[in-house]
Design a protein around this motif. Sequence first.
Motif, short mmCIF file in Angstrom:
data_model
loop_
_atom_site.label_atom_id
_atom_site.label_comp_id
_atom_site.label_asym_id
_atom_site.label_seq_id
_atom_site.Cartn_x
_atom_site.Cartn_y
_atom_site.Cartn_z
N MET A 1 -57.15 23.33 105.06
CA MET A 1 -58.39 23.25 104.31
C MET A 1 -59.24 24.47 104.68
N PHE A 2 -59.67 25.19 103.67
CA PHE A 2 -60.46 26.38 103.91
C PHE A 2 -61.94 26.03 104.03
N ILE A 3 -62.61 26.81 104.85
CA ILE A 3 -64.05 26.71 105.05
C ILE A 3 -64.66 28.01 104.52
N LYS A 4 -65.78 27.92 103.85
CA LYS A 4 -66.48 29.12 103.38
C LYS A 4 -67.38 29.64 104.50
N GLN A 5 -67.24 30.92 104.76
CA GLN A 5 -68.05 31.60 105.78
C GLN A 5 -68.78 32.74 105.10
N LEU A 34 -71.83 30.48 114.29
CA LEU A 34 -72.06 31.89 114.03
C LEU A 34 -71.45 32.77 115.10
N SER A 35 -71.25 33.99 114.70
CA SER A 35 -70.76 35.03 115.58
C SER A 35 -71.40 36.32 115.10
N THR A 69 -66.21 34.41 102.52
CA THR A 69 -64.83 34.54 102.94
C THR A 69 -64.27 33.17 103.28
N ASP A 70 -62.99 32.96 102.98
CA ASP A 70 -62.32 31.75 103.41
C ASP A 70 -61.84 31.93 104.85
N VAL A 71 -62.11 30.93 105.67
CA VAL A 71 -61.61 30.89 107.04
C VAL A 71 -61.05 29.50 107.28
N ILE A 72 -60.40 29.34 108.40
CA ILE A 72 -59.86 28.06 108.81
C ILE A 72 -60.57 27.64 110.09
N MET A 113 -62.40 26.01 116.61
CA MET A 113 -62.11 27.44 116.57
C MET A 113 -62.06 27.85 115.11
N VAL A 114 -62.88 28.82 114.74
CA VAL A 114 -62.85 29.39 113.40
C VAL A 114 -62.00 30.64 113.48
#
Length: 140
Positions: A1-5, A34-35, A69-72, A113-114
């Motif tokens: 499942m992708f998360i929007k960042q 955040l980072s 961006t898509d992240v996991i 963990m992203v």
Amino acid sequence: MFIKQLSVFVENKHGRLQDIIDKLSENGVNIRALSIADTTDFGILRMIADDNEKAKKVLSEAGVISTSTDVIAVYIDDKTGGLAKVLKIVTDAGISIEYMYAFLGRKEGKALMVLKADDEALAEKVLSASDVILASPSEI
């Protein structure tokens, strides 16, 4: 499942980050993770908000450039070796990690963990097949 960042480009000058965070806060945007990394001239603030579309709109109206961006996001055991186990799955599948950052999740004994991989779909597939629990957007 992708998360929007959101990746937000921040001028590297005194108070600029504060201005951006204040603008989001004033508009009711809650930052979940955040980072930030900087160079001499600018920083890149990577964040997951409770409402990324609203955050993007608020930033755009303030003249701040951002991209989605898509992240996991994966749950890892909050103990020695937890991260190593997940990275081994990804590495053994030939997937490269472009960047990652961690934060505490809402599950006892777990961290989140992203990660941004060079092949998000494959990363999602191999992690799921290895019984790594992927976080949904509502869990961030």
